[in-house]
Design an enzyme around this catalytic site. Structure first.
Site, PDB file in Angstrom:
ATOM      1  N   ASP A 161      48.369   4.224 -56.167  1.00  0.00           N
ATOM      2  CA  ASP A 161      49.489   5.061 -56.594  1.00  0.00           C
ATOM      3  C   ASP A 161      50.614   4.373 -57.385  1.00  0.00           C
ATOM      4  O   ASP A 161      50.971   3.074 -57.241  1.00  0.00           O
ATOM      5  CB  ASP A 161      49.991   6.034 -55.430  1.00  0.00           C
ATOM      6  CG  ASP A 161      48.910   6.641 -54.818  1.00  0.00           C
ATOM      7  OD1 ASP A 161      48.266   6.961 -55.472  1.00  0.00           O
ATOM      8  OD2 ASP A 161      48.985   6.756 -53.492  1.00  0.00           O
ATOM      9  N   ARG A 162      51.003   5.139 -58.284  1.00  0.00           N
ATOM     10  CA  ARG A 162      52.244   4.760 -59.084  1.00  0.00           C
ATOM     11  C   ARG A 162      53.326   4.223 -58.609  1.00  0.00           C
ATOM     12  O   ARG A 162      53.819   3.146 -58.528  1.00  0.00           O
ATOM     13  CB  ARG A 162      52.814   6.020 -60.153  1.00  0.00           C
ATOM     14  CG  ARG A 162      53.864   5.541 -61.140  1.00  0.00           C
ATOM     15  CD  ARG A 162      54.252   6.837 -61.789  1.00  0.00           C
ATOM     16  NE  ARG A 162      55.321   6.595 -62.552  1.00  0.00           N
ATOM     17  CZ  ARG A 162      56.028   7.771 -63.114  1.00  0.00           C
ATOM     18  NH1 ARG A 162      55.690   8.864 -63.118  1.00  0.00           N
ATOM     19  NH2 ARG A 162      57.093   7.278 -63.828  1.00  0.00           N
TER      20      ARG A 162
END
Length: 219
Positions: free
Chosen positions: A82-83
Site C-alpha cells: 500500500d501507498r
C-alpha cells in the site's frame, strides 16, 4: 391414411443411429492451455519502498511511483504494498515466481513489522495467530510475536502518536495478500496500525537495502 396418423409416424432409423449423428455435431475440440514460457534472463529486484510511493510505474496525478526509483525495464511487482506502507517490494520478469509469491496455496510467508496503538494482550495476539473474521472471510493462521522497536529509517512525515497512549511493535507473518490485511487484522483486535513495514518475502529481506534504494539479483 388420415393426416393425423401420418403426423404421428416415428422414424424407422434405429435409435443408436440418431444418437450417434447428434453426438457428432456436438463434438468439441480439445482446449489448448497456454504454458508460460521460461524467461531467458530471469531477474529479481528488491526495493525498499518509502512511505507515500505508489506500487506502480505510472500515475496520471503526478504522485511518486516506482519509476522514480527503479530504472529496470520489464519487471513487475509480485504482490502489492500500500501507498502508506513501507519496506520490501519484490519485482521480477519471471511469471512463475510472481505466481508462486502471490498465491496463498504456495504458502510464501511475508513478514511485517507493525507499530500498533496500545498494548495488545496475550489473548488478542492469540486471536491473530488463530485467524480473525474480516469482512472478506476468516484469515489463515498467522505467526505473531511482540518485538522491540526495530532500528529503521525515520518516516517522512513521522507517525502521529498520542502521548497518552503507548505503542507496541509486532512481528506478523502471513501467507495471504488481501487488501490492507495486516491493518484490518490489528484493527479487529482493537489496536490500529500506525506504521507498517514489510521486512521479508520468503527468503528475501530488507537487509542491506536503504530506504528508497534497490538491488538486483540474477537468477
Amino acid at each position: 391414411m388420415p393426416a393425423n396418423d401420418k403426423a404421428k409416424r416415428f422414424s424407422t432409423k434405429p435409435a443408436f443411429a440418431r444418437t450417434a449423428k447428434k453426438s457428432t455435431n456436438n463434438t468439441r475440440k480439445p482446449v489448448k492451455r497456454t504454458v508460460k514460457k521460461t524467461v531467458e534472463n530471469p531477474i529479481i529486484v528488491l526495493f525498499n519502498k518509502p512511505f507515500d510511493v505508489l506500487c506502480q510505474f505510472t500515475d496520471e496525478s503526478g504522485r511518486q511511483t516506482l519509476k522514480d526509483f527503479i530504472p529496470v525495464k520489464d519487471v513487475y511487482a509480485a504482490g502489492r504494498l500500500d501507498r502508506d506502507s513501507e519496506g520490501l517490494l519484490l519485482l521480477t520478469n519471471d511469471g512463475k515466481l510472481q505466481a508462486q509469491i502471490t498465491q496463498p496455496k504456495k504458502k510464501t510467508y511475508k513478514t511485517y513489522w507493525a507499530q500498533v496503538e496500545g498494548e495488545p494482550s496475550e489473548q488478542a495476539i492469540k486471536e491473530l495467530c488463530q485467524g480473525v473474521e474480516l469482512k472478506d472471510g476468516m484469515t489463515l493462521p498467522a505467526k505473531v510475536t511482540v518485538m522491540s522497536e526495530p532500528k529503521v529509517w525515520e518516516r517522512i512525515p513521522p507517525v502521529r502518536e498520542r502521548k497518552s497512549i503507548p505503542t507496541t511493535w509486532l512481528e506478523i507473518q502471513i501467507c495471504e495478500g488481501r487488501n490492507r490485511q495486516v491493518r484490518r487484522m490489528t484493527a479487529h483486535i482493537g489496536h490500529p496500525t500506525l506504521r507498517l513495514i514489510r521486512y521479508k518475502i520468503g527468503q528475501w529481506s530488507l537487509d542491506d537495502i536503504d530506504n528508497g534504494q534497490y538491488k538486483t539479483i540474477a537468477q
